[in-house]
Design an enzyme around this catalytic site. Structure first.
Site, mmCIF file in Angstrom:
data_model
loop_
_atom_site.group_PDB
_atom_site.id
_atom_site.type_symbol
_atom_site.label_atom_id
_atom_site.label_comp_id
_atom_site.label_asym_id
_atom_site.label_seq_id
_atom_site.Cartn_x
_atom_site.Cartn_y
_atom_site.Cartn_z
ATOM 1 N N ASP A 248 0.873 -1.178 0.000
ATOM 2 C CA ASP A 248 0.000 0.000 0.000
ATOM 3 C C ASP A 248 0.906 1.224 0.000
ATOM 4 O OD1 ASP A 248 -1.660 2.122 0.518
ATOM 5 O OD2 ASP A 248 -2.415 1.371 2.430
ATOM 6 N N TYR B 9 -3.783 9.687 0.027
ATOM 7 C CA TYR B 9 -3.655 9.270 1.423
ATOM 8 C C TYR B 9 -2.634 8.144 1.576
ATOM 9 C CZ TYR B 9 -4.888 7.711 6.094
ATOM 10 O OH TYR B 9 -4.832 7.362 7.422
ATOM 11 N N ASP C 172 -6.812 -7.573 1.712
ATOM 12 C CA ASP C 172 -6.631 -6.220 2.236
ATOM 13 C C ASP C 172 -7.440 -6.076 3.513
ATOM 14 O OD1 ASP C 172 -5.833 -3.583 2.439
ATOM 15 O OD2 ASP C 172 -7.373 -2.825 1.071
ATOM 16 N N TYR D 44 1.761 1.034 14.697
ATOM 17 C CA TYR D 44 0.787 0.748 13.651
ATOM 18 C C TYR D 44 1.159 1.440 12.343
ATOM 19 C CZ TYR D 44 -3.492 0.273 11.038
ATOM 20 O OH TYR D 44 -4.389 -0.039 10.051
ATOM 21 N N LYS E 139 -2.687 -2.709 8.330
ATOM 22 C CA LYS E 139 -2.722 -4.165 8.463
ATOM 23 C C LYS E 139 -1.753 -4.782 7.461
ATOM 24 C CE LYS E 139 -4.677 -6.350 10.837
ATOM 25 N NZ LYS E 139 -4.342 -6.786 12.202
#
Length: 404
Positions: free
Chosen positions: A35, A114, A159, A258, A261
């Site tokens: 990502d 983003y 995802d 974090y 994921k």
């Protein structure tokens, strides 16, 4: 042209015949996914990002680094599916993927998207990029050997969930004849060896090898914990051939905080000495519960979707796609691919997944609806509780009241 990018966005790809001799070559399949930016939040990469990746893949084919390549996305993750003869862990192939994701990141930053570069956790890794952020799954085999006159395989890309998301479906496909009747046939009746990795170990790859069916209960005892143990590889006990490879890496264990994921990929070879496609995809009809979803902190069903599906539904539902390929004698993909979940048969599964999701999320933050604090991917949750824990005090023991 081996790409899921719209034709108008593709650059021409010159083909180069691979430099190998004879009728058999050692072929490597590599899938690297990351990502590195998305439109309007965590939804999908932009068309310009996808085109940039496809151009780089075309260059790698033209120079002979890759034999072939295919570009697609699942949610906001871009996957590069490659064939080559450089072997697993090739620094050249891995560095190519890293630089390609950097190029897509540059596009994302220019467009104000983003999470630009989100999964690129190292500044400039040298050589192999496993552990640097992108999900990596690879396996090698003797292509077009007598045992496998035709090579077919599937790539799963998920995802909004962690690597353990494949634990249950792969266990059922490779160890349970209720789902894979082929396990009772001579080529598979000796079973498969499961390589299970402890994803909490940060010192290196800590792996145990267990045989199905002999060790089925031991395998199940580990794989029930999707957040700690994951399938890393599956190998045929009859032929020693690798059947499956999974990107069993956890980003929060790598980064210490974090970053999103883990969004795993898996390569699964099928037919003949391995389960058939229908036996491999059938367990996904369960839409089983996995850790992930919004802020990576909920327990939600995994929904099978077609390739290039954005994450735009309610709750940021975990999704998984599956593309199937055949490989010609030169190591190239066939002219087309099979999108296994782009079929009306899966519409009912998607409806069931949504129903399960609505019911689970109606419980909000309570109990099993969210992951335990040790597994919450957003550190802020743990920070909130840690701050509260400092305010706890041992209650003073009350003295018994005097009798009147």
């Amino acid at each position: 042209m081996s790409s899921a990018v719209a034709p108008a966005q593709q650059a021409p790809r010159p083909r180069r015949k691979p430099a190998w001799g004879g009728t058999v070559m050692r072929l490597t399949l590599s899938v690297i996914k990351a990502d590195v930016g998305s439109v309007g939040g965590h939804t999908k990469p932009s068309s310009h990002m996808m085109a940039a990746v496809d151009v780089e893949v075309g260059k790698a084919i033209a120079t002979g680094l890759l034999i072939d390549g295919f570009v697609c996305h699942t949610g906001d993750d871009i996957a590069i599916i490659m064939t080559h003869t450089r072997g697993e862990g090739s620094s050249e192939v891995h560095q190519f993927a890293w630089k390609t994701f950097l190029a897509a990141t540059s596009v994302a930053k220019t467009s104000g998207l983003y999470g630009a570069g989100q999964d690129l956790l190292a500044d400039a890794p040298s050589g192999n990029i496993r552990g640097a952020g992108p999900g990596v799954a690879e396996l090698s085999f003797e292509h077009l050997s007598g045992r496998r006159p035709a090579e077919s395989f599937m790539v799963f890309a998920a995802d909004k969930c962690g690597p353990g998301a494949y634990n249950l479906p792969l266990y059922l496909a490779f160890a349970d004849p209720m789902y894979c009747a082929g396990l009772m046939l001579p080529p598979m009746i000796k079973g498969f060896r499961f390589h299970v990795i402890d994803m909490d170990c940060t010192a290196g790859d800590s792996v145990i090898e267990l045989d199905a069916p002999a060790d089925n209960y031991h395998i199940a005892a580990l794989l029930r914990d999707n957040e700690r143990f994951g399938i890393d590889r599956i190998v045929s006990q009859t032929y020693g051939e690798v059947a499956a490879a999974v990107s069993a890496q956890r980003l929060h264990a790598i980064a210490g905080k974090y970053t999103g994921k883990d969004d795993p990929v898996a390569i699964i070879r099928n037919q003949g000495i391995f389960p058939a496609p229908e036996e491999i995809v059938s367990p996904f009809a369960k839409a089983h519960f996995v850790g992930g979803d919004a802020r990576g902190s909920h327990v939600m069903p995994l929904m099978p979707v077609p390739l290039n599906t954005p994450v735009t539904g309610m709750y940021c539902l975990p999704i998984v796609s599956c593309a199937g390929f055949s490989i010609d004698k030169e190591g190239r993909f066939s002219e087309s691919y099979t999108d296994f979940f782009d079929n009306p048969a899966w519409d009912e599964v998607r409806r069931r997944a949504q129903s399960k999701a609505i019911e689970m999320r109606s419980q909000g933050w309570s109990g099993a609806a969210m992951l335990p604090y040790s597994e919450l991917e957003y550190g802020g949750f743990r920070d909130t509780v840690s701050a509260l824990l400092k305010r706890f005090r041992l209650r003073e023991e009350r003295k018994p009241e005097a009798a009147e």
